[in-house]
Write an enzyme that holds these catalytic residues in place. Structure first.
Site, PDB file in Angstrom:
ATOM      1  N   LYS A  44     -16.363  -3.190  -6.391  1.00 56.68           N
ATOM      2  CA  LYS A  44     -17.231  -2.009  -6.395  1.00 56.68           C
ATOM      3  C   LYS A  44     -16.616  -0.872  -7.203  1.00 56.68           C
ATOM      4  CE  LYS A  44     -15.354   0.411  -2.490  1.00 56.68           C
ATOM      5  NZ  LYS A  44     -15.399   1.806  -2.187  1.00 56.68           N
ATOM      6  N   LYS A  55     -11.422  -9.747 -10.244  1.00 56.72           N
ATOM      7  CA  LYS A  55     -12.354  -9.916  -9.123  1.00 56.72           C
ATOM      8  C   LYS A  55     -13.560  -8.996  -9.270  1.00 56.72           C
ATOM      9  CE  LYS A  55     -11.306 -10.260  -4.544  1.00 56.72           C
ATOM     10  NZ  LYS A  55     -10.496 -10.234  -3.316  1.00 56.72           N
ATOM     11  N   LYS A  83       0.819  -1.224   0.000  1.00 57.51           N
ATOM     12  CA  LYS A  83       0.000   0.000   0.000  1.00 57.51           C
ATOM     13  C   LYS A  83       0.848   1.266   0.000  1.00 57.51           C
ATOM     14  CE  LYS A  83      -4.493  -1.476   1.542  1.00 57.51           C
ATOM     15  NZ  LYS A  83      -5.600  -1.261   2.477  1.00 57.51           N
TER      16      LYS A  83
END
Ligand code: TRP
Length: 343
Positions: free
Chosen positions: A208, A205, A114
């Site tokens: 959203k 995958k 990250k």
């Protein structure tokens, strides 16, 4: 057994979230033996470790809470809450910051991923994220933490922190025996979570953040939308095989069969044994029906809760009160062990 697990409060819940984490939580809750307890929380404090929009976090937290209840988390049986209403999480994190080592955190792969190349610009919260996660778990004398592959390293770290804290600070009883402050949590391998892929691309995958809404089934989609999305889902011209090997190299076909299997609670082989030989012209409507039937009660309960903010607030407030009650003894013991004087 005491189970604790958290989930980041992203909004726009979809089928991938449901068949991945959420349904596993519901099953764990339903299978718990007498005397055992599960605590499930929204990791809203973790969510501020990355750039975020406050309004989206507020909405995401409420939506995720409503979705969990709609999917079957029962606030009367499980303790359901958001971290921000249980200040003991942040307090214990600070106490554990004295025990966690920079070197341990530097090795965390999620931190490396990250932060990327811009470590200097990453937030301190992103670096300390795993210490908060350790606090989440250690605060409750948790015995088992359901974790996917990606969170195993964080659980290992929680154990290392607990072990070192106990070694360094646990008080001794009159026989010189150490009375540990923290329980070392074990991983709990959940029943295999289905990996649900995009309806437009069987190798990505379901997400959203995919720009195409046709790529996912939202928990709020109405029956017509669900049917339309299933019928338009990408496939290939071949009929379904009757054995699993026949799905090799057919990512989209595999995804639809996987969804069907997860919803019907059958192995993929069983679905193929029944539907093998069928073309998608026949299989898709069957899958669509099954989806509509599964989602109907979930989306109506979700809509109800989202329209009754008071009821939702009350659920979270009650959950937080129960969580605080369970957290206080361990937090007190940690303060005392460290020699911190409090009134
Ligand atoms: N980091 C976890 C995730 O992103 C969420 C989480 C926060 C969690 N605290 C936790 C999971 C404690 C299990 C236990 O999935």
């Amino acid at each position: 057994m005491r189970i604790v697990s958290g989930i980041q409060p992203t909004g726009n819940l979809h089928l991938g979230n449901y068949l991945g984490a959420i349904r596993n939580w519901v099953r764990m809750q339903d299978e718990l033996a007498e005397g055992s307890e599960a605590l499930f929380f929204l990791a809203d404090l973790h969510a501020i470790s990355m750039p975020h929009d406050p309004e989206a976090l507020r909405r995401g937290t409420l939506e995720m809470a409503a979705a969990l209840v709609a999917c079957g988390i029962d606030p009367a049986r499980s303790v359901l809450f958001n971290q921000a209403q249980v200040p003991q999480h942040a307090e214990l994190q600070w106490l554990l910051n004295g025990t966690a080592r920079m070197g341990w955190l530097n090795r965390m792969t999620q931190w490396k991923d990250k932060a990327g190349k811009n470590r200097e610009g990453a937030s301190v919260a992103l670096f300390a994220y795993p210490v908060l996660q350790a606090a989440d778990v250690l605060l409750y004398q948790t015995t088992h933490v359901p974790v996917g592959e990606d969170q195993k390293q964080h659980l290992e770290l929680a154990r290392d922190i607990a072990q070192k804290f106990n070694n360094d600070f646990a008080p001794k009883d009159e026989n010189g025996e150490e009375a540990p402050v923290f329980t070392l949590p074990e991983p709990y391998i959940p029943p295999v979570a289905a990996r649900i892929m995009s309806l437009r691309d069987g190798t990505a995958k379901m997400s959203k953040s995919d720009p195409s809404d046709m790529s996912r089934i939202n928990l709020t989609d109405d029956p017509d939308e669900v049917m339309k999305k299933v019928k338009k889902a990408k496939t290939d011209p071949e009929p379904l095989p009757s054995e699993r090997e026949g799905l090799d190299g057919r990512a989209e076909a595999l995804n639809l069969v996987t969804i069907y299997a997860a919803l019907a609670d059958e192995p993929v082989d069983a679905v193929l044994a029944t539907h093998g030989g069928q073309g998608f012209g026949a299989f898709k409507p069957a899958l669509g029906e099954l989806l509509v039937e599964t989602l109907r009660p979930i989306s109506s309960r979700f809509a109800e809760l989202m329209q009754d903010r008071e009821a939702l607030d009350a659920i979270l407030a009650r959950g937080a009160a129960k969580a605080r009650e369970r957290a206080v003894p361990t937090l007190d013991a940690a303060y005392t062990a460290l020699g911190l004087v409090r009134g």
